[in-house]
Design an enzyme around this catalytic site. Sequence first.
Site, short mmCIF file in Angstrom:
data_model
loop_
_atom_site.label_atom_id
_atom_site.label_comp_id
_atom_site.label_asym_id
_atom_site.label_seq_id
_atom_site.Cartn_x
_atom_site.Cartn_y
_atom_site.Cartn_z
N SER A 97 -31.98 18.10 -21.91
CA SER A 97 -32.75 19.56 -20.77
C SER A 97 -31.25 20.44 -22.04
CB SER A 97 -33.09 18.92 -19.80
OG SER A 97 -33.53 18.52 -19.56
N GLU A 142 -23.19 14.95 -10.01
CA GLU A 142 -22.58 16.03 -10.37
C GLU A 142 -21.34 16.06 -10.58
OE1 GLU A 142 -25.88 16.32 -9.40
OE2 GLU A 142 -26.55 16.97 -11.25
N PHE A 146 -27.30 23.28 -9.85
CA PHE A 146 -25.71 21.90 -9.26
C PHE A 146 -24.77 22.15 -9.99
CE2 PHE A 146 -30.25 20.02 -10.65
CZ PHE A 146 -31.20 20.12 -10.01
N ARG A 165 -32.43 28.97 -19.77
CA ARG A 165 -33.60 27.70 -19.76
C ARG A 165 -33.70 27.85 -21.48
NH1 ARG A 165 -39.72 25.43 -18.31
NH2 ARG A 165 -39.57 23.57 -19.04
#
Lengths: 336, 292
Positions: free
Chosen positions: A45, A66, A91, A175
């Site tokens: 990702s 994380e 996160f 993103r």
Amino acid sequence: MAGGFVYTATSQTDLSTSEIYGKAIADIMQRDPKVVAVTADLAKSTKLGDVLKVCPERVINVGIAEQDMFGVAAGLARAGITPFVSGFSAFTSMRACDQLHTDICYQNVNAKIIATHSGTSFGQAGSTHHAIVDLAIVRAMPNITLIVPADGYETANAVNAAYDNFGPYYIRINRGFDRVLYENMDYGFEVGKAVEINPGSDITVIACGSCVLQAKEAAKFLENADGLKVRVLNMHTIKPIDKEAILKAVTETRRIITVEDHSVIGGLGSAVAEVVVEAGKGCAFKKLGHQDKFAPIGLHEDIMAEVGIDANGIINAVREVMKADFEEDDNWDDEF
Amino acid sequence: MALSKQEWLALEKKAHELRKLTLQTVAWAGSGHIGGGMSILDLLTVMYHKYLNIKVEDPKWEDRDRFILSKGHAAISYAPVLCDKGFNDVEMLKTFNLSGSKMGMHLDSNKVVGVDASTGSLGHGVSIAAGTALAARILGKDYLTYVATGDGELGEGSNWEGFMTLNHYKLSNCIVFIDRNHCMIDGNTEDVMKLEPLADKMVAFGFNTVTVDGNNISALCEAIDAAVARSKEPCAPSCIIMDTKKGAGIKTIEGDYLWHYGGIDDAMFEKFNNELDEDYKVRCERAEKEGE
């Protein structure tokens, strides 16, 4: 320009911002065996695919953890390795806030955090995956440099700068799929120095990340439609912030609008406001961003439109702020 | 195999000196985490006087073994150990916790020489140790990483994230100690938040696990020797659960969770010092009797 990688307009068109990050870090890792990538089940990702191809043994995946990711990164850094840590900004800033604060910033280790899917760029994922308070959190932490690149070229520049300089860096990208702002990497990127995207003397729009291109388009429209000269500054470095550029804007344009895909509390707008207020030089001032509300679900561009941080929102805000006057009388009601 | 009488007695002597210096530091500071500081002191003694491959004159030596004190509040005994070793001036202990001091309740690795990680917020040390041990593998170095957690500290889920990483990457070059003193601030661990069966949990997380009397220097060294012996090849990481007493060495406070943190007056200082002397005698008798 430092570094050994250059991206062309073709690669910018073909690759998302995070893919360019992936290529940039792969290039660095091929040159330097003391650089590793660390991730928490987001290697794909966060576009570490190129790294997995060239040095898979130096991609450390800690699974969905994380807090562990930052602790591991701090340990690596203390032992002389430069970790590039990537994860979703929601996160990296919130889930592992204590580890970022204590293991990375307090210890002042040479770790580089690439926080992806920031703002509302992962719009359809909803508020659990939006990062609209990350700048406020990270900015308050001592020792860290905080950069919000506007496109893929700038991301590559920021990654280069993070690699070249010691200390914690937090690079907040989207993103991916960002539209192109720059034509290439050679526009004089320098950490802590805003880039003037459009010259102007009537008002200054200070933006970061995906809002910079929106501000540029708004400025073009306002020049044609209203004859306004809108200065646009790409404030890619939120910390340390470019005080000189802000104060120059105050004195030369006397009107400032900030635009960010972040809460208006604690982010770019707050950082700019602090500089203005502490200088004792008032000016008309408006912060565009998430107005202390969680964002709706949707496509990134739709959310930006609804929140008013797209070109239309900026145009409306500029027209409103241009109504402010600076008469030297005692009537404060007609001022902005 | 038990330690030789000579080595055991020498380590007991050092542990006794360090306990006295710790108590003195509590007195200088007015108060401190005396309970957890004393429970882990035998480990700190053997680490800094038997196992750690470190150079006092070159504290940042890149090939040194690392020791990460995850239960950072044990700084009240860790700082005396580091000063006594020569990393910092012993005089600094007189400023412990005072305004402007480099030394406070939790040590800052950028201020206190010899500290490998700044800890205090619980549940951080294991992951930092995992990163340190991974770095050794990546860089082809053979240093060892030791990390010590508290037992109450294991309530922090981040420890278990770190344990998973140690196991997944077969980081046998990292040795985990758990100071099982059975106490936390609000009471006994099993009353506040049940930990048992702790050894079974560590085994389930992939650790080669042993439980030893953590206030028996010889038993502790035997366990460490075994863990070090299996550290060279990547395999399951080692966990040594040290069954200890909070406040170990000071009879009045031993095993009492209320002495997690406390202040002492002159009378207590004298009483506790006497109790440390008494405890030292018993320890020496044991070493004489059981040493090889």
